[in-house]
Design an enzyme around this catalytic site. Structure first.
Site, short mmCIF file in Angstrom:
data_model
loop_
_atom_site.label_atom_id
_atom_site.label_comp_id
_atom_site.label_asym_id
_atom_site.label_seq_id
_atom_site.Cartn_x
_atom_site.Cartn_y
_atom_site.Cartn_z
N GLN A 274 23.25 -17.00 8.53
CA GLN A 274 24.63 -16.19 8.49
C GLN A 274 25.70 -16.98 8.05
O GLN A 274 26.56 -16.69 7.33
CB GLN A 274 24.94 -15.81 9.80
CG GLN A 274 24.08 -14.71 10.46
CD GLN A 274 24.19 -13.37 9.54
OE1 GLN A 274 23.11 -12.98 9.10
NE2 GLN A 274 25.26 -12.83 9.48
N HIS A 277 26.74 -17.13 4.45
CA HIS A 277 27.94 -16.35 3.64
C HIS A 277 29.07 -16.93 3.86
O HIS A 277 29.57 -17.70 4.45
CB HIS A 277 27.83 -15.04 4.69
CG HIS A 277 26.88 -14.04 4.66
ND1 HIS A 277 26.70 -13.18 3.67
CD2 HIS A 277 25.74 -13.89 5.65
CE1 HIS A 277 25.72 -12.31 3.76
NE2 HIS A 277 25.03 -12.98 4.98
N GLU A 341 27.86 -7.87 14.83
CA GLU A 341 27.01 -6.90 13.96
C GLU A 341 25.56 -7.33 14.08
O GLU A 341 24.85 -6.19 13.82
CB GLU A 341 27.53 -7.49 12.42
CG GLU A 341 26.45 -7.15 11.31
CD GLU A 341 27.05 -7.98 9.96
OE1 GLU A 341 26.84 -7.35 8.93
OE2 GLU A 341 27.74 -9.00 10.09
N HIS A 342 25.15 -8.46 14.04
CA HIS A 342 23.81 -8.71 14.52
C HIS A 342 23.41 -9.48 15.84
O HIS A 342 24.32 -10.50 16.01
CB HIS A 342 23.09 -9.78 13.52
CG HIS A 342 23.26 -9.12 12.11
ND1 HIS A 342 24.42 -9.72 11.22
CD2 HIS A 342 22.88 -8.61 11.20
CE1 HIS A 342 24.31 -9.25 9.96
NE2 HIS A 342 23.33 -8.25 10.15
N ASP A 375 18.53 -7.82 6.59
CA ASP A 375 19.34 -7.96 5.35
C ASP A 375 18.79 -7.15 4.28
O ASP A 375 19.20 -6.46 3.51
CB ASP A 375 19.70 -9.21 5.28
CG ASP A 375 20.69 -9.69 6.15
OD1 ASP A 375 21.27 -8.80 6.84
OD2 ASP A 375 20.62 -10.92 6.26
N HIS A 434 46.01 36.53 18.24
CA HIS A 434 44.58 35.77 18.51
C HIS A 434 43.92 36.99 19.62
O HIS A 434 42.47 37.28 19.27
CB HIS A 434 44.58 34.40 19.02
CG HIS A 434 44.58 33.67 18.19
ND1 HIS A 434 45.79 33.40 17.29
CD2 HIS A 434 43.76 32.19 17.87
CE1 HIS A 434 45.58 32.24 16.70
NE2 HIS A 434 44.43 31.82 17.05
#
Length: 442
Positions: A274, A277, A341-342, A375, A434
């Site tokens: 990770q 990135h 996220e993970h 991934d 209506h």
């Protein structure tokens, strides 16, 4: 290198709080970035290709021109031929496509049929959006896997390949990626998927082009996919002009909850994966200091074996932390607070702990399940919520590209009681038209 915060100390809690605050800030829609995005969006909406080219020149390639916006059929065919020469990679991509397709077909919702309530046959049907735009990052890394993780769910939902429009920018000038064009792997993967509408654009300007349309880029109905803060803020600012995936898919992140059973070598490798990135965010949570020490030692040993050492070091030092919780329950609470996220459960009984994880984009069970499997290969999309937004949103799936439509039918007409109920409620709101529309059927 990786800050360690012991939550039994005041300084430890303060360190964790600061780390969480930085994480939440990545999904903030305020500040200078938001104003910049608003200006870009308005400019592209007003001036089309001219503004799009201006911003591509400013932020990506000074030599960019309008002729480069759309990738030609010849360029796509050439890229497909180049990819075919690398049979090992092409076959791996095809197997990933097959896995993602099978998983998305498994979770594809079915029409519910009807239920009869007071004479009304009520149902729900699912239909795909007509035309979608997909954001495939390319400025700092070649993420052809993201194309698979976006396009396959869209196609399983029912979006035709010819109605899928992909934006992927050339590498950002100065990144040293060795090329000034989209990777042929990205383009070859487009051809494998039957996608022919591809544009060399990115950033807020690319989102604006897809969302509002320009001379070279048609307007789409929905935009999905990850990107930097400018891409995410641009999606949020589209308003009613174009739908979005309703997610903040920003800088990648992981939370690993580990106990004494965890393999430090495997967990350390996941954290580094990770961190490479640019940027990446890594969070390690355990309730035994010795577990954290062993994993941190592994991280500091392994990182020097990786190519992106500088990015890894920066991510670990500036964006990440390890946390010593009070006990297992406290560790789970912290993981839910990160809403990452993970989430990797590197514990002896991950299935049991899974029942207590309320907020996560995707959960990886056990230390033998790397995030890299999600991934690239496993099946669920890797386009997932970041910046603690898994508290209220989800990752990309077939659901992203589907609309729900309710159906109502009174095959034998409405009962007198139903008509009276509708009329009473309508008149109480001051809407006698209506009421009349119900009574006329009595």
């Amino acid at each position: 290198m990786l800050p360690i915060y012991d939550l039994q100390t005041p300084d430890g809690q303060a360190g964790l709080d600061a780390c969480l605050a930085r994480l939440r800030d990545t999904a903030s829609a305020t500040g200078d970035a938001a104003k910049t995005v608003a200006d870009v969006m308005a400019d592209v909406q007003a001036h089309g290709d001219a503004a799009l080219v201006k911003y591509m020149q400013k932020w990506t390639d000074p030599a960019f021109d309008a002729a480069r916006i759309r990738v030609t059929a010849e360029e796509l065919a050439e890229a497909e031929a180049t990819l075919a020469e690398n049979a090992e990679l092409r076959d791996a991509i095809q197997r990933a496509i097959d896995n993602v397709r099978e998983y998305q077909q498994h979770v594809m919702p079915a029409d519910t049929g009807t239920v009869t309530i007071n004479g009304a046959e009520l149902g729900m049907r699912w239909t795909a959006v007509d035309k979608v735009g997909l954001c495939v990052p390319g400025g700092t890394a070649v993420l052809f896997s993201t194309l698979v993780m976006l396009a396959v769910p869209a196609m399983v939902a029912g979006v035709a390949p010819e109605n899928i429009h992909v934006m992927s920018p050339p590498p950002t000038a100065g990144t040293g990626m060795g090329t000034n064009d989209i990777s042929p792997i990205v383009l070859g993967t487009c051809k494998m998927l039957g996608i022919t509408n591809v544009y060399r654009i990115g950033g807020a300007q690319g989102v604006a082009a897809l969302g509002h349309g320009t001379e070279s880029v048609p307007q789409v109905d929905l935009i999905a996919g990850p990107g930097n803060i400018f891409v995410q803020l641009a999606k949020a600012q589209l308003g009613a002009a174009c739908g979005t995936d309703n997610g903040f898919y920003g800088p990648s992140e992981i939370v690993t909850v580990a106990d004494a059973s965890a393999n430090p070598r495997c967990v350390g490798a996941d954290l580094i994966a990770q961190a490479e990135h640019n940027p990446g965010k890594c969070f390690l949570v355990a309730w035994e200091a010795g577990v954290i020490d062993a994993i941190v030692d592994e991280v500091e040993t392994q990182l020097w074996e990786r190519d992106r050492t500088e990015a890894i070091v920066n991510a670990l030092r500036d964006e990440s932390c390890a946390v010593v919780a009070n006990d297992e329950a406290h560790a789970i609470e912290i993981a839910n607070t990160f809403a990452a996220e993970h989430v990797n459960l590197a514990v002896a009984d991950p299935q049991k702990m899974l029942d207590q994880i309320r907020h996560a984009g995707e959960v990886f069970l056990g230390d033998q399940t790397p995030v890299a499997a999600g991934d690239y290969h496993a099946g669920p999309s890797h386009c997932l919520p970041t910046g603690t937004t898994a508290r209220f949103t989800s990752g990309v799936s077939v659901y992203t590209f589907l609309k729900r439509t309710g159906t109502v039918a009174y095959p034998s007409g409405m009962s007198s009681q139903t008509i009276a109920d509708i009329a009473a409620m309508a008149e109480a709101e001051g809407l006698d038209g209506h009421a009349a529309s119900a009574r006329v059927r009595g």
